[in-house]
Design an enzyme around this catalytic site. Structure first.
Site, short mmCIF file in Angstrom:
data_model
loop_
_atom_site.label_atom_id
_atom_site.label_comp_id
_atom_site.label_asym_id
_atom_site.label_seq_id
_atom_site.Cartn_x
_atom_site.Cartn_y
_atom_site.Cartn_z
N HIS A 74 64.78 86.92 72.63
CA HIS A 74 64.93 88.31 72.52
C HIS A 74 63.21 88.82 71.68
O HIS A 74 63.23 89.90 71.87
CB HIS A 74 66.42 88.10 71.72
CG HIS A 74 67.22 88.31 72.66
ND1 HIS A 74 68.66 87.38 71.98
CD2 HIS A 74 67.67 88.57 73.20
CE1 HIS A 74 69.16 87.56 72.71
NE2 HIS A 74 68.84 88.10 73.72
N HIS B 45 42.10 31.19 40.70
CA HIS B 45 41.34 31.99 41.39
C HIS B 45 40.33 33.09 41.88
O HIS B 45 41.35 33.74 43.34
CB HIS B 45 40.44 30.81 42.36
CG HIS B 45 38.96 30.34 42.53
ND1 HIS B 45 38.56 30.14 41.72
CD2 HIS B 45 38.30 30.55 43.56
CE1 HIS B 45 37.05 30.04 41.65
NE2 HIS B 45 37.38 30.07 43.90
N CYS C 266 35.38 31.85 37.30
CA CYS C 266 34.59 33.42 38.93
C CYS C 266 35.70 34.64 38.65
O CYS C 266 34.93 35.37 39.09
CB CYS C 266 36.07 32.29 39.45
SG CYS C 266 37.63 32.07 38.94
#
Lengths: 592, 116
Positions: free
Chosen positions: A96, A539, A206
């Protein structure tokens, strides 16, 4: 004719998206209605709830229905902008809205979605986009939200990084003579890239070696030190005047620091020394003992031969470099601007955090500088489909990972983590936030986003989890997929705000229509610090990407590895550098 | 033109007797329930709940991916919203998790029980 001009004018870019030109009906509508065709609409719109979507304003009890068929249950109802008639559009059934457009005189083609406040052309039967309309929608939402946004520490200086044309430099005759007389060429015998040198483990160090390897190959940091921007001899002389006796010991900074106290401590000088050593061409493993000692002096609480957390070290050493500069310059520097020291120039970005009150919509915004982004790994998967709204315990916000669960089931990705990081989070009944407007604690919605991207983004994956309930800590070994190339656009404040307002064409926090944003939000992976082992013993190993080849740096040992090994590794800190044509880890930068 | 703008301010409310004529004739039970849901604001709440659940379970991302793939196939200038709705509706309907359906049904039931 005029519509053509309009079309051309409208083909604009916004936040790296190109919007289509308007349809002829919209162009005509704009031409007929002057410069601000949608200004009046602003009053007709409102947000349904604080932070909710915009819709056409109406009584709560008012039931909008299609003017033609009286249907109210249809999902898509459109209000004509010319006459406010409401019509439905429900393909494949009758439209519509289309009938309305054709049955009325020209000018009734453009309509607004009643529930979504989006523009629709009933003649073309398609969604259309208009900058002025979107601006009206955003402004109406902002006014409903009592836009009194406080900006406690708004970074006032938000200029874009200046773009300077890159010009390759080659020495002229005079330069060449100077260089040859003042230096000797470095000997790089092997075909390994420059600067690859193992670092000796000095006793559980480390954690330090892994981070240093990443820093030594952080392109902007490397360029800074290798171009002599922080000269340790000069730094020592400059700062030595005040408290050194006149015996002029040359390398007090690199040599023994016994005589000197903390005033002499300069981590940047130690970095400079390390860069010289690592890029000297010598391939034997190097011992960063002097650096370790200086860092111990800086962070005395961590000075021991015990295992430490790599991320903690990273933060602490960047602080160390920053602090020294701060002391030297005695100038108040805002950390977020990143122009205070090399550490922050490279790593610092700005995070934006919005907390919106769910009762009144008042939003308080804060900006915080950061040198890295810590991301949660969701600890369990699939999660209950229930109660994302009530259960917002921050350690268990892993429920229903929306991005991943759909496609690649079960694998966490870095993008998934970033999505969760920038996702709105409800601070429910147990975490009420004080609302300045209501003057009481209210339930609120919190959302993080990235205001300014750093040159180098370090993502820290929270693998060490502490549970206060079980009174114990543990490590999460879950695999995290990370891309080699990362686009940060979706996590920027401008994108986050835009999606909050329904992806409107509107300049949000910090994006300028013509800024070349998309260039600087592309990142490329260049280093991954990985952790294996348990919480208390493990590690660290770093993978580095140099000239598009991956190298594994395991303390003193550097080996070439396949990229699949890197993809499979358990990333703990992941380093990305902004993609710029002269900083590509994927290419060989040493064009000799 | 200014007169037109003024009329934009608010969608017109249907004329009262029109509605009555309509309602007195053939309002089905479903229509009555729908109107009750809207008037009470419950429909909005349910929609919000549904939206949240569908985002949580990844349904929305799945639909997004479908739309992307379709747009890529057809070319970005040859796609309308209607096309997209048409393409994803069957798949979208089928892939709503049962738990979400059950939760929503339960909410509607309890609303009806309280409203009648």
């Amino acid at each position: 004719m005029s519509s053509k001009i309009n079309r051309h004018h409208y083909h604009h870019r916004f936040n790296a998206q190109i919007f289509p030109p308007p349809c002829p009906h919209l162009a005509e509508f704009r031409a007929r209605n002057g410069s601000k065709p949608f200004r009046a609409l602003q009053d007709c719109l409102r947000a349904k709830s604080p932070g909710g979507r915009a819709a056409i304003r109406r009584d709560p009890s008012e039931v909008p229905r299609c003017g033609a068929c009286g249907e109210s249950a249809r999902p898509r109802l459109y209000a004509c902008v010319a006459c406010a008639a409401i019509s439905c559009h429900a393909p494949p059934g009758p439209s519509h809205a289309a009938v309305h457009a054709t049955s009325m005189p020209p000018g009734h083609e453009i309509a607004v979605d009643v529930d979504r406040a989006e523009l629709f052309c009933c003649a073309c039967r398609d969604q259309i986009y208009d900058r002025d309309f979107d601006a009206a929608v955003v402004l109406s939402q902002i006014t409903t939200l009592n836009s009194a946004t406080i900006q406690s520490t708004k970074p006032e200086n938000l200029r874009k990084r200046r773009r300077v044309d890159y010009r390759p430099w080659s020495p002229d005759l005079r330069d060449r003579v100077l260089m040859e007389s003042g230096s000797s060429p470095l000997d790089y015998g092997s075909d390994m890239p420059r600067g690859l040198r193992g670092l000796n483990n000095l006793g559980n160090t480390c954690f330090m070696n892994s981070v240093l390897q990443a820093l030594l190959h952080t392109p902007p940091l490397r360029n800074y030190f290798l171009s002599d921007r922080h000269n340790r001899y000069y730094c020592k002389q400059k700062n030595g005047v005040t408290n050194t006796n006149a015996d002029g010991k040359r390398n007090a900074c690199t040599g023994d620091g016994n005589g000197e106290k903390n005033a002499r401590l300069c981590l940047a000088c130690d970095m400079d020394a390390m860069f010289s050593a690592v890029f000297s061409g010598d391939r034997r493993p190097y011992s960063p003992a002097k650096f370790l000692y200086s860092w111990w002096q800086h962070a005395s609480n961590l000075a021991s031969y015990e295992q430490q957390d790599a991320h903690e070290f990273f933060i602490s050493m960047l602080d160390g470099i920053h602090e020294k500069v701060e002391k030297d310059l005695r100038k108040p520097h805002n950390q977020g601007h990143g122009d205070c020291c090399i550490a922050h120039r490279v790593f610092s970005g700005i995070l934006r955090s919005d907390v919106m009150c769910m009762a009144c919509g008042f939003t308080s915004t804060t900006y915080d500088p950061c040198v890295d982004i810590s991301l949660d790994l969701e600890s369990h998967h699939g999660g209950s489909a229930k109660s994302a709204s009530t259960k917002t315990h921050h350690s268990c916000n892993g429920e229903a990972d929306s991005i991943n669960s759909g496609q690649n089931c079960g694998i966490s990705t870095l993008m998934g983590c970033l999505d969760r990081f920038t996702r709105p989070e409800r601070l429910g009944a147990d975490q009420k936030f004080f609302c300045q407007q209501c003057q009481v604690r209210q339930e609120s919605l919190k959302q993080m986003s990235i205001r300014k991207l750093p040159l180098v983004s370090c993502f820290h994956i929270k693998r060490f989890e502490h549970s206060s309930i079980r009174k114990m800590s543990r490590k999460i070994d879950r695999y995290l997929q990370f891309p080699f190339s990362l686009d940060m656009t979706p996590y920027l404040s401008s994108s986050i705000l835009r999606s909050r307002f329904g992806n409107r064409i509107f300049p949000f926090d910090g994006d300028e229509p013509d800024a070349s944003n998309e260039m600087s939000s592309e990142f490329e992976l260049f280093a991954v610090v990985t952790h294996t082992g348990k919480l208390d013993a493990g590690h660290y190993v770093t993978y580095l990407r140099l000239s598009n080849q991956w190298y594994k740096c395991d303390d003193a040992w550097v080996t070439q590895v396949n990229e699949n090994i890197v993809r499979a590794a358990q990333g703990y800190m992941i380093f990305y550098v902004q993609k710029m044509f002269y900083y590509k880890p994927s290419e060989n930068q040493v064009a000799s | 033109m200014t007169h037109k703008r003024a009329s934009v301010k608010r969608p017109p409310t249907p004329v009262a007797d029109q509605v009555h004529a309509h309602s007195s004739q053939q309002l089905t039970l479903q229509e009555i329930i729908n109107i009750k849901l809207i008037e009470s604001g419950e429909k909005e709440r349910l929609k919000e709940l549904l939206r949240e659940r569908l985002i949580e379970c990844g349904w929305r991302d799945e639909m997004k991916a479908l739309c992307r793939a379709f747009t890529r196939r057809k070319g970005r200038n040859n796609v309308t919203v209607d096309d997209l709705v048409h393409v994803i509706t069957p798949k979208g309907r089928a892939s709503v998790p049962d738990s979400v359906k059950a939760e929503l049904l339960q909410s509607i039931r309890s609303f009806l029980a309280s409203a009648i």
